[in-house]
Write a protein that holds these residues in place. Structure first.
Motif, PDB file in Angstrom:
ATOM      1  N   ILE A  28       8.739  -2.541   1.968  1.00 23.13           N
ATOM      2  CA  ILE A  28       7.729  -1.621   2.492  1.00 23.13           C
ATOM      3  C   ILE A  28       8.396  -0.666   3.484  1.00 23.13           C
ATOM      4  O   ILE A  28       8.938  -1.099   4.509  1.00 23.13           O
ATOM      5  CB  ILE A  28       6.587  -2.388   3.195  1.00 23.13           C
ATOM      6  CG1 ILE A  28       6.054  -3.532   2.312  1.00 23.13           C
ATOM      7  CG2 ILE A  28       5.482  -1.436   3.633  1.00 23.13           C
ATOM      8  CD1 ILE A  28       5.434  -3.114   1.015  1.00 23.13           C
ATOM      9  N   LEU A  29       8.350   0.622   3.166  1.00 17.46           N
ATOM     10  CA  LEU A  29       8.873   1.641   4.072  1.00 17.46           C
ATOM     11  C   LEU A  29       7.910   1.845   5.249  1.00 17.46           C
ATOM     12  O   LEU A  29       6.726   1.472   5.140  1.00 17.46           O
ATOM     13  CB  LEU A  29       9.064   2.960   3.323  1.00 17.46           C
ATOM     14  CG  LEU A  29      10.193   2.978   2.285  1.00 17.46           C
ATOM     15  CD1 LEU A  29      10.109   4.236   1.423  1.00 17.46           C
ATOM     16  CD2 LEU A  29      11.552   2.879   2.970  1.00 17.46           C
ATOM     17  N   PRO A  30       8.376   2.437   6.337  1.00 15.20           N
ATOM     18  CA  PRO A  30       7.481   2.670   7.487  1.00 15.20           C
ATOM     19  C   PRO A  30       6.214   3.443   7.140  1.00 15.20           C
ATOM     20  O   PRO A  30       5.173   3.257   7.776  1.00 15.20           O
ATOM     21  CB  PRO A  30       8.365   3.460   8.462  1.00 15.20           C
ATOM     22  CG  PRO A  30       9.756   3.016   8.145  1.00 15.20           C
ATOM     23  CD  PRO A  30       9.763   2.812   6.642  1.00 15.20           C
ATOM     24  N   ASP A  31       6.258   4.289   6.103  1.00 13.31           N
ATOM     25  CA  ASP A  31       5.061   5.054   5.716  1.00 13.31           C
ATOM     26  C   ASP A  31       4.142   4.297   4.754  1.00 13.31           C
ATOM     27  O   ASP A  31       3.163   4.840   4.270  1.00 13.31           O
ATOM     28  CB  ASP A  31       5.452   6.414   5.131  1.00 13.31           C
ATOM     29  CG  ASP A  31       6.226   6.314   3.819  1.00 13.31           C
ATOM     30  OD1 ASP A  31       6.401   5.180   3.277  1.00 13.31           O
ATOM     31  OD2 ASP A  31       6.676   7.367   3.318  1.00 13.31           O
ATOM     32  N   GLY A  32       4.485   3.022   4.441  1.00 14.04           N
ATOM     33  CA  GLY A  32       3.641   2.197   3.591  1.00 14.04           C
ATOM     34  C   GLY A  32       3.977   2.225   2.111  1.00 14.04           C
ATOM     35  O   GLY A  32       3.400   1.482   1.320  1.00 14.04           O
ATOM     36  N   ALA A 121      10.328   5.407  -4.142  1.00 12.91           N
ATOM     37  CA  ALA A 121       9.247   4.834  -3.342  1.00 12.91           C
ATOM     38  C   ALA A 121       7.919   5.299  -3.929  1.00 12.91           C
ATOM     39  O   ALA A 121       7.759   6.469  -4.293  1.00 12.91           O
ATOM     40  CB  ALA A 121       9.373   5.274  -1.891  1.00 12.91           C
ATOM     41  N   PHE A 122       6.988   4.364  -4.038  1.00 12.20           N
ATOM     42  CA  PHE A 122       5.680   4.630  -4.639  1.00 12.20           C
ATOM     43  C   PHE A 122       4.571   4.278  -3.646  1.00 12.20           C
ATOM     44  O   PHE A 122       4.655   3.258  -2.954  1.00 12.20           O
ATOM     45  CB  PHE A 122       5.479   3.774  -5.893  1.00 12.20           C
ATOM     46  CG  PHE A 122       6.417   4.092  -7.009  1.00 12.20           C
ATOM     47  CD1 PHE A 122       6.057   5.010  -7.993  1.00 12.20           C
ATOM     48  CD2 PHE A 122       7.654   3.473  -7.094  1.00 12.20           C
ATOM     49  CE1 PHE A 122       6.934   5.304  -9.037  1.00 12.20           C
ATOM     50  CE2 PHE A 122       8.523   3.754  -8.131  1.00 12.20           C
ATOM     51  CZ  PHE A 122       8.167   4.683  -9.096  1.00 12.20           C
ATOM     52  N   ASN A 123       3.532   5.100  -3.634  1.00  7.64           N
ATOM     53  CA  ASN A 123       2.321   4.693  -2.938  1.00  7.64           C
ATOM     54  C   ASN A 123       1.737   3.512  -3.709  1.00  7.64           C
ATOM     55  O   ASN A 123       1.877   3.447  -4.938  1.00  7.64           O
ATOM     56  CB  ASN A 123       1.310   5.847  -2.876  1.00  7.64           C
ATOM     57  CG  ASN A 123       1.753   6.913  -1.899  1.00  7.64           C
ATOM     58  OD1 ASN A 123       2.184   6.617  -0.793  1.00  7.64           O
ATOM     59  ND2 ASN A 123       1.665   8.159  -2.320  1.00  7.64           N
ATOM     60  N   PRO A 124       1.080   2.591  -3.020  1.00  9.14           N
ATOM     61  CA  PRO A 124       0.535   1.423  -3.725  1.00  9.14           C
ATOM     62  C   PRO A 124      -0.347   1.769  -4.920  1.00  9.14           C
ATOM     63  O   PRO A 124      -0.361   1.031  -5.904  1.00  9.14           O
ATOM     64  CB  PRO A 124      -0.261   0.694  -2.641  1.00  9.14           C
ATOM     65  CG  PRO A 124       0.449   1.052  -1.373  1.00  9.14           C
ATOM     66  CD  PRO A 124       0.891   2.495  -1.571  1.00  9.14           C
ATOM     67  N   ASP A 125      -1.038   2.895  -4.884  1.00 10.26           N
ATOM     68  CA  ASP A 125      -1.919   3.265  -5.999  1.00 10.26           C
ATOM     69  C   ASP A 125      -1.199   4.040  -7.104  1.00 10.26           C
ATOM     70  O   ASP A 125      -1.816   4.433  -8.091  1.00 10.26           O
ATOM     71  CB  ASP A 125      -3.128   4.048  -5.497  1.00 10.26           C
ATOM     72  CG  ASP A 125      -2.759   5.336  -4.794  1.00 10.26           C
ATOM     73  OD1 ASP A 125      -1.551   5.606  -4.583  1.00 10.26           O
ATOM     74  OD2 ASP A 125      -3.681   6.098  -4.447  1.00 10.26           O
ATOM     75  N   SER A 126       0.111   4.256  -6.987  1.00  7.04           N
ATOM     76  CA  SER A 126       0.832   4.999  -8.013  1.00  7.04           C
ATOM     77  C   SER A 126       1.993   4.205  -8.622  1.00  7.04           C
ATOM     78  O   SER A 126       2.862   4.775  -9.277  1.00  7.04           O
ATOM     79  CB  SER A 126       1.346   6.325  -7.442  1.00  7.04           C
ATOM     80  OG  SER A 126       2.326   6.081  -6.447  1.00  7.04           O
TER      81      SER A 126
END
Length: 151
Positions: A28-32, A121-126
């Protein structure tokens, strides 16, 4: 000579008739965002990770594998997501995979170019759901549910 043969059989039995221990990291990156790697062997996305080396503990393997595959550094191992041991979870070998969530930082850079062709890096919804390797879809689902799995 008989003792040597018995010893050799025992060692070969341990190596070839027992599961291999490995780890997967949910970085998990600092930006989530969640970091995934694209595997060179099958072109699918997956969690970084690999086999625990002889003389290495799980936490050390997590840090080493993450650095090799993504160039990132673990700042904190947050929690155990699960232990996955189904004999068919990995088509290559019977392996036991210890999955952890970890806070990570740094610059994404592939160091193990033989195993990894891309890191993103992926957003959780992508997260590319239909294109995940092994049982990583299940591991991520368990992570998002906040549960700890013993399978």
């Amino acid at each position: 000579m008989d003792r040597l043969w018995h010893f050799t059989q025992t060692v070969l039995g341990i190596i070839f008739r027992h599961p291999i221990t490995g780890t997967s990291i949910i970085p998990i990156l600092p930006d989530g965002r969640i970091v995934l790697i694209r595997r060179r062997d099958n072109g699918l996305w997956g969690l970084p990770g690999g086999i625990v080396d002889w003389g290495e503990n799980i936490a050390t393997a997590v840090r080493r594998e993450l650095a090799e595959e993504t160039g990132l550094e673990v700042t904190q191992i947050r929690r155990l997501v699960g232990i996955y041991s189904a004999p068919d979870r990995d088509p290559r070998i019977h392996s036991i995979c210890v999955v952890v969530e970890a806070d990570v930082q740094g610059t994404m850079q592939i160091r193990d170019t033989l195993e990894v062709s891309d890191v993103q890096a992926f957003n959780p919804d992508s997260i590319p759901e239909g294109r995940l390797a092994h049982d990583h879809r299940q591991q991520l689902q368990d992570y998002f549910k906040g549960q700890t799995t013993l399978d």
